[in-house]
Design a protein around this motif. Structure first.
Motif, mmCIF file in Angstrom:
data_model
loop_
_atom_site.group_PDB
_atom_site.id
_atom_site.type_symbol
_atom_site.label_atom_id
_atom_site.label_comp_id
_atom_site.label_asym_id
_atom_site.label_seq_id
_atom_site.Cartn_x
_atom_site.Cartn_y
_atom_site.Cartn_z
ATOM 1 N N PHE A 102 0.817 -1.215 0.000
ATOM 2 C CA PHE A 102 0.000 0.000 0.000
ATOM 3 C C PHE A 102 0.849 1.262 0.000
ATOM 4 C CE2 PHE A 102 -3.401 -2.795 1.843
ATOM 5 C CZ PHE A 102 -4.253 -2.700 0.752
ATOM 6 N N THR A 103 1.947 1.248 0.725
ATOM 7 C CA THR A 103 2.804 2.436 0.793
ATOM 8 C C THR A 103 3.457 2.710 -0.559
ATOM 9 O OG1 THR A 103 3.206 2.103 3.141
ATOM 10 C CG2 THR A 103 4.794 3.466 1.954
ATOM 11 N N ILE A 104 3.931 1.685 -1.222
ATOM 12 C CA ILE A 104 4.569 1.884 -2.534
ATOM 13 C C ILE A 104 3.546 2.344 -3.564
ATOM 14 C CG2 ILE A 104 5.684 0.659 -4.444
ATOM 15 C CD1 ILE A 104 7.302 -0.852 -2.269
ATOM 16 N N LEU A 105 2.359 1.761 -3.551
ATOM 17 C CA LEU A 105 1.311 2.206 -4.478
ATOM 18 C C LEU A 105 0.941 3.666 -4.217
ATOM 19 C CD1 LEU A 105 -1.067 -0.886 -4.630
ATOM 20 C CD2 LEU A 105 0.328 0.031 -6.489
ATOM 21 N N PHE A 106 0.768 4.011 -2.951
ATOM 22 C CA PHE A 106 0.427 5.383 -2.586
ATOM 23 C C PHE A 106 1.552 6.346 -2.980
ATOM 24 C CE2 PHE A 106 -0.018 8.624 0.960
ATOM 25 C CZ PHE A 106 -1.050 9.318 0.348
ATOM 26 N N ALA A 107 2.788 5.967 -2.706
ATOM 27 C CA ALA A 107 3.927 6.806 -3.076
ATOM 28 C C ALA A 107 4.020 6.974 -4.588
ATOM 29 C CB ALA A 107 5.218 6.205 -2.524
ATOM 30 N N ALA A 128 6.012 19.879 -2.341
ATOM 31 C CA ALA A 128 5.469 19.386 -1.079
ATOM 32 C C ALA A 128 5.102 17.901 -1.180
ATOM 33 C CB ALA A 128 4.247 20.210 -0.677
ATOM 34 N N LYS A 129 4.486 17.503 -2.284
ATOM 35 C CA LYS A 129 4.140 16.088 -2.461
ATOM 36 C C LYS A 129 5.397 15.227 -2.567
ATOM 37 C CE LYS A 129 0.978 16.901 -5.790
ATOM 38 N NZ LYS A 129 -0.026 16.612 -6.825
ATOM 39 N N THR A 130 6.413 15.727 -3.258
ATOM 40 C CA THR A 130 7.665 14.983 -3.387
ATOM 41 C C THR A 130 8.312 14.766 -2.025
ATOM 42 O OG1 THR A 130 8.007 15.875 -5.606
ATOM 43 C CG2 THR A 130 9.931 14.962 -4.492
ATOM 44 N N LEU A 131 8.359 15.804 -1.210
ATOM 45 C CA LEU A 131 8.927 15.675 0.139
ATOM 46 C C LEU A 131 8.106 14.716 0.996
ATOM 47 C CD1 LEU A 131 9.928 19.387 0.826
ATOM 48 C CD2 LEU A 131 11.455 17.457 0.278
ATOM 49 N N GLY A 132 6.791 14.740 0.850
ATOM 50 C CA GLY A 132 5.934 13.817 1.577
ATOM 51 C C GLY A 132 6.182 12.371 1.186
ATOM 52 N N VAL A 133 6.364 12.133 -0.091
ATOM 53 C CA VAL A 133 6.654 10.776 -0.574
ATOM 54 C C VAL A 133 7.988 10.295 -0.021
ATOM 55 C CG1 VAL A 133 7.223 9.443 -2.641
ATOM 56 C CG2 VAL A 133 5.212 10.909 -2.628
ATOM 57 N N ILE A 134 8.980 11.152 -0.056
ATOM 58 C CA ILE A 134 10.292 10.778 0.494
ATOM 59 C C ILE A 134 10.148 10.437 1.979
ATOM 60 C CG2 ILE A 134 12.582 11.672 1.081
ATOM 61 C CD1 ILE A 134 12.419 13.292 -1.582
ATOM 62 N N ALA A 135 9.370 11.223 2.700
ATOM 63 C CA ALA A 135 9.213 11.010 4.140
ATOM 64 C C ALA A 135 8.534 9.686 4.459
ATOM 65 C CB ALA A 135 8.426 12.160 4.759
ATOM 66 N N ILE A 136 7.553 9.280 3.651
ATOM 67 C CA ILE A 136 6.881 8.015 3.975
ATOM 68 C C ILE A 136 7.691 6.802 3.536
ATOM 69 C CG2 ILE A 136 4.585 9.040 3.976
ATOM 70 C CD1 ILE A 136 4.050 7.613 1.317
ATOM 71 N N CYS A 155 -5.578 3.081 3.395
ATOM 72 C CA CYS A 155 -4.987 1.744 3.549
ATOM 73 C C CYS A 155 -3.506 1.839 3.903
ATOM 74 C CB CYS A 155 -5.180 0.923 2.275
ATOM 75 S SG CYS A 155 -6.874 0.414 1.980
ATOM 76 N N ALA A 156 -2.782 2.722 3.221
ATOM 77 C CA ALA A 156 -1.355 2.877 3.508
ATOM 78 C C ALA A 156 -1.144 3.314 4.953
ATOM 79 C CB ALA A 156 -0.731 3.888 2.547
ATOM 80 N N TYR A 157 -1.948 4.253 5.420
ATOM 81 C CA TYR A 157 -1.780 4.740 6.791
ATOM 82 C C TYR A 157 -2.201 3.686 7.816
ATOM 83 C CZ TYR A 157 -2.050 7.485 11.002
ATOM 84 O OH TYR A 157 -1.863 7.933 12.280
ATOM 85 N N ILE A 158 -3.299 3.012 7.554
ATOM 86 C CA ILE A 158 -3.769 1.967 8.481
ATOM 87 C C ILE A 158 -2.720 0.876 8.645
ATOM 88 C CG2 ILE A 158 -5.433 0.076 8.719
ATOM 89 C CD1 ILE A 158 -7.524 2.081 7.525
#
Length: 126
Positions: free
Chosen positions: A11-16, A54-62, A111-114
């Motif tokens: 889920f995290t990779i799909l979301f990223a 901002a989205k790029t930094l968020g993706v890197i962070a997750i 789903c990624a967060y859960i």
């Protein structure tokens, strides 16, 4: 335990992938991104690269390991972005597609967060 970690990464990779894929045109100021956000939704032009970065930094962070508090903020920020995009599409007539298509991406974020939280609650292995 193994299933939780696998589902977390799926889920995290799909979301990223989705979020980074939407960030690239914004950062590069591609004409389609500018047209969609500026002309279609009415956002100022300077907002387009800002939201992309901002989205790029968020993706890197997750994606990077560790930093649980930063990840919480990144998930929140990316989710706020999706909620704002969904609402913006809902409020403006869109001939290219319906606004409720964005609910798929919001479900993916959920789903990624859960699964991130479930992975956080796993017992530490030595």
């Amino acid at each position: 335990m193994k299933t939780t970690k696998i589902l977390y990464w799926v889920f995290t990779i799909l979301f990223a992938f989705v979020m980074f894929g939407s960030a690239i045109p914004d950062v590069l100021m591609q004409p389609a991104a500018v047209k969609g956000m500026h002309e279609g939704l009415g956002y100022p032009i300077y907002f387009v690269p800002f939201i992309g970065v901002a989205k790029t930094l968020g993706v890197i962070a997750i994606l990077i390991p560790g930093f649980p508090r930063l990840k919480e903020w990144a998930y929140a920020g990316l989710t706020f972005d999706l909620i704002a995009a969904t609402y913006s599409l809902y409020c403006t007539p869109q001939p290219d597609g319906p606004w409720y298509f964005m609910l798929i991406f919001l479900a993916l974020a959920a789903c990624a967060y859960i699964w991130y939280r479930k992975k956080q609650n796993l017992p530490a292995t030595t």
